[in-house]
Scaffold this motif. Structure first.
Motif, PDB file in Angstrom:
ATOM      1  N   LEU A 137     -11.950  31.316 103.247  1.00  0.00           N
ATOM      2  CA  LEU A 137     -11.049  30.637 102.739  1.00  0.00           C
ATOM      3  C   LEU A 137     -11.560  29.563 101.610  1.00  0.00           C
ATOM      4  N   PHE A 138     -12.808  29.205 101.679  1.00  0.00           N
ATOM      5  CA  PHE A 138     -13.447  27.922 100.771  1.00  0.00           C
ATOM      6  C   PHE A 138     -14.127  28.619  99.853  1.00  0.00           C
ATOM      7  N   LEU A 139     -14.475  29.824  99.666  1.00  0.00           N
ATOM      8  CA  LEU A 139     -15.312  30.387  98.697  1.00  0.00           C
ATOM      9  C   LEU A 139     -14.910  31.903  98.545  1.00  0.00           C
ATOM     10  N   PRO A 140     -13.771  31.868  97.766  1.00  0.00           N
ATOM     11  CA  PRO A 140     -12.784  32.877  97.550  1.00  0.00           C
ATOM     12  C   PRO A 140     -13.373  33.568  96.517  1.00  0.00           C
ATOM     13  N   GLU A 141     -12.730  34.897  96.143  1.00  0.00           N
ATOM     14  CA  GLU A 141     -13.056  35.699  94.909  1.00  0.00           C
ATOM     15  C   GLU A 141     -13.311  34.846  93.638  1.00  0.00           C
ATOM     16  N   SER A 142     -12.388  34.142  93.465  1.00  0.00           N
ATOM     17  CA  SER A 142     -12.226  33.327  92.195  1.00  0.00           C
ATOM     18  C   SER A 142     -13.522  32.387  91.973  1.00  0.00           C
ATOM     19  N   ILE A 143     -13.875  31.747  92.908  1.00  0.00           N
ATOM     20  CA  ILE A 143     -15.241  30.913  92.869  1.00  0.00           C
ATOM     21  C   ILE A 143     -16.312  31.920  92.678  1.00  0.00           C
ATOM     22  N   VAL A 144     -16.317  33.071  93.534  1.00  0.00           N
ATOM     23  CA  VAL A 144     -17.536  33.975  93.621  1.00  0.00           C
ATOM     24  C   VAL A 144     -17.560  34.708  92.366  1.00  0.00           C
ATOM     25  N   GLU A 145     -16.555  34.984  91.606  1.00  0.00           N
ATOM     26  CA  GLU A 145     -16.504  35.607  90.227  1.00  0.00           C
ATOM     27  C   GLU A 145     -17.177  34.693  89.207  1.00  0.00           C
ATOM     28  N   ILE A 146     -16.741  33.113  89.259  1.00  0.00           N
ATOM     29  CA  ILE A 146     -17.302  32.375  88.227  1.00  0.00           C
ATOM     30  C   ILE A 146     -19.044  32.258  88.375  1.00  0.00           C
ATOM     31  N   ILE A 147     -19.471  32.303  89.509  1.00  0.00           N
ATOM     32  CA  ILE A 147     -20.884  32.315  89.893  1.00  0.00           C
ATOM     33  C   ILE A 147     -21.334  33.541  89.300  1.00  0.00           C
ATOM     34  N   LEU A 148     -20.862  34.656  89.601  1.00  0.00           N
ATOM     35  CA  LEU A 148     -21.437  36.054  89.424  1.00  0.00           C
ATOM     36  C   LEU A 148     -21.512  36.223  87.883  1.00  0.00           C
ATOM     37  N   ALA A 149     -20.302  35.651  86.997  1.00  0.00           N
ATOM     38  CA  ALA A 149     -20.332  35.746  85.412  1.00  0.00           C
ATOM     39  C   ALA A 149     -21.558  35.051  84.793  1.00  0.00           C
ATOM     40  N   MET A 150     -21.583  33.660  85.297  1.00  0.00           N
ATOM     41  CA  MET A 150     -22.555  32.888  84.825  1.00  0.00           C
ATOM     42  C   MET A 150     -23.926  33.388  85.297  1.00  0.00           C
TER      43      MET A 150
END
Length: 586
Positions: A137-150
């Motif tokens: 709920l607090f670390l959804p795919e939208s946040i994980v995708e940002i970290i993965l891309a960077m």
């Protein structure tokens, strides 16, 4: 009968009489002289009742009936002696405090009306199925995708063509190992010892190699390093701003705080190089990154957070910072009571919160200009005594826990001068403050007990570790509120929650692992987690299904019914892993 002439005062003399003050700054109410005759002044035995009786009877004296002490004449009420009200003038002279409660015309204590239902929101309840989903709920795919891309962008820059792009399973496994290290309280333990074949934990070797963990710790990024210098000019938090803002936006969406909310400061321990590093000697870490936080006073759920990045870009110090922080942290709340310490509490803050339908309880610094000197002074007062002052919106109390030492609290929630009957004789304002002041401190204690932070020289990584700690703590609050019967009666429920969460995050990467680890304990753990896939691959052949020769056993005629899950080629047990994948598809 001659009357004594009445003295007439000018306007200035009347004002001077009205606002006479003593040495402590207490405004003394002037005594109003009555218009009496010269006979009354000169005759010490003059009896006004007897004198009126003589005049009314034309010289005939009547003896009034004697009344017993304490009895009232019929039709008359006994006079009520009111305690004279004392007013206190503030240091700046702009505010008057009264010794008795004033009629505010508002809600009484305990009648704050909360529009939201305390506990998990319907949005969170509808999306939580297990422990892992509560964390996501607090670390959804939208946040994980940002970290993965960077992170992949930085990995390609550092390792060039040899870099293998990461996916969500890899990043979740990395976060799971950090959480598991916190469960074992190994945040200060050398990483090499966690992967040690004899003294290490099997789950670390089962998930990934030590070299891969070091590479991820070095490469992980939260923004584009190439464009950071341009963003750094206007934003000191540019290195993690995108992830931080998205994460903070999700905090109030998952949980509604109860009637009591605590606003205080947190310090993320960090001793590396950071442009806004703070030194707070009262904190355990002393050096670190300061964060303003608003938490539920009961569950310590982190409802809102904000970085303190030092002075603004203009270089001018911020005025009324405490008021601005509380108003920012409580935006969106209505009907709650805000508990804060003496850095935030002020008369102006209480007025602004009342406009938002919020009340306030907090300690006050003794140098505030709105305080009357009579409450700041301790001269002539006994230990365990309390002194109150009121306005139409605020209440003040000065309590002496011991002689010559007092503590001052301000409240817009309390209206009376109620004091506990216990031996300490503390006012109700202090009791309520002590009950609700530890919301943020309790969050620091919870996150510090099983923290996942590792030694790092980069402050964005330290902030990321804190995000994981707070997210796991919030997920635990949400999960136990949704499922109160989970591990009911067991001790260390939060440690059990973190252990299951860490295992759930690393399991997908273990299940798709191609090679078994060398140590027996780690190999056994991998086999147990891959057992469901093995069972599917080793099912007896269906009726009519043919057995064919293993393509890797040729020219031997070794028949098998197992097939590779990628190329569907027939392979025997000797030439496939536990998930029935042939060696040619590795």
């Amino acid at each position: 009968m001659s009357r004594r002439p009445i003295r007439r005062f000018s306007v200035r003399e009347a004002l001077d009489l009205l606002f006479q003050t003593d040495e402590d700054g207490i405004v003394v109410e002037p005594e109003i002289e009555e218009d009496v005759s010269e006979i009354e002044d000169n005759d010490p035995d003059f009896d006004p009742d007897h004198h009126e009786t003589e005049q009314s009877t034309d010289g005939e004296e009547e003896d009034p009936e004697e009344e017993a002490p304490g009895e009232e004449a019929p039709g008359e009420e006994a006079p009520v002696e009111d305690t004279p009200e004392v007013t206190f003038q503030s240091k700046d002279g702009n505010l008057l405090w009264y010794s008795s409660p004033q009629d505010r015309g508002g809600r009484a204590k305990g009648e704050n009306i909360i529009r939201m239902s305390p506990g998990p929101t319907r949005y969170a309840t509808s999306r939580v199925d297990d422990i892992k989903s509560s964390f996501q709920l607090f670390l959804p795919e939208s946040i994980v995708e940002i970290i993965l891309a960077m992170t992949n962008l930085e990995g390609g820059r550092v390792f060039a063509d040899t870099w293998k792009a990461l996916d969500q399973v890899d990043l979740q496994a990395y976060m799971g190992l950090l959480i598991l290290a916190g469960v074992h309280r190994s945040n200060n333990e050398a990483t090499k010892s966690l992967w040690d074949a004899e003294s290490g934990r099997p789950i670390f070797r089962s998930t990934m190699s030590l070299q891969q963990f070091h590479v991820l710790s070095r490469i992980i990024r939260f923004d584009d390093r190439a464009t950071r210098p341009f963003r750094w000019r206007d934003d000191k938090l540019a290195a993690i701003r995108n992830v931080w803002d998205r994460w903070v936006e999700r905090l109030p969406l998952m949980y509604n705080p109860g009637p009591e909310v605590t606003v205080d400061e947190r310090l993320v321990p960090f001793r590396g190089r950071c442009p806004f590093k703070q030194y707070i000697p009262s904190k355990p870490g002393k050096y670190g990154i300061k964060i303003w936080a608003a938490c539920d006073a009961r569950s310590s759920y982190a409802w809102n957070m904000q970085f303190y990045t030092g002075k603004p870009v203009t270089g001018r110090p911020e005025k009324n910072q405490g008021m601005r922080v509380v108003l920012d942290m409580t935006a969106g709340l209505k009907g709650h009571n805000i508990t804060c310490d003496n850095f935030f509490t002020s008369h102006g803050l209480g007025q602004e919160l009342l406009k938002r339908k919020l009340t306030m309880v907090g300690t006050v610094r003794k140098n505030k200009p709105q305080l009357p000197p009579a409450l700041v002074s301790t001269r002539g007062r006994e230990a365990l005594s309390s002194k109150f002052a009121f306005t139409d919106t605020h209440s003040l109390v000065s309590y002496l826990p011991k002689k010559n030492k007092n503590v001052i609290l301000m409240s817009t929630l309390h209206k009376d001068a109620s004091v506990s009957e216990a031996e300490h004789r503390k006012p109700q304002i202090i009791l309520d403050y002590n009950r609700n002041k530890g919301g943020v401190d309790c969050l620091d204690k919870l996150t510090g007990t099983y923290t996942c932070k590792r030694m790092t020289a980069r402050w964005p990584v330290a902030v990321f570790h804190n995000i994981l700690d707070v997210s796991a703590c919030n997920a635990y609050v949400v999960w136990t509120a949704i499922d109160p019967a989970w591990n009911q009666g067991k001790c260390f429920k939060r440690r059990l929650f973190l252990a299951e969460l860490g295992k759930a995050l690393v399991t997908p990467l273990i299940q798709r692992r191609q090679h078994l680890p060398r140590t027996p304990a780690s190999c056994s753990l991998v086999r147990s987690l891959q057992a469901p896939a093995t069972a599917l691959a080793t099912l007896p052949p269906k009726q009519g299904q043919k057995r064919k020769r293993c393509k890797l056993c040729a020219p031997r005629d070794n028949k098998t019914s197992l097939t590779c899950f990628k190329c569907d080629a027939y392979v025997c047990k000797a030439h496939c892993d536990l998930i029935a994948k042939c060696h040619s598809c590795v």
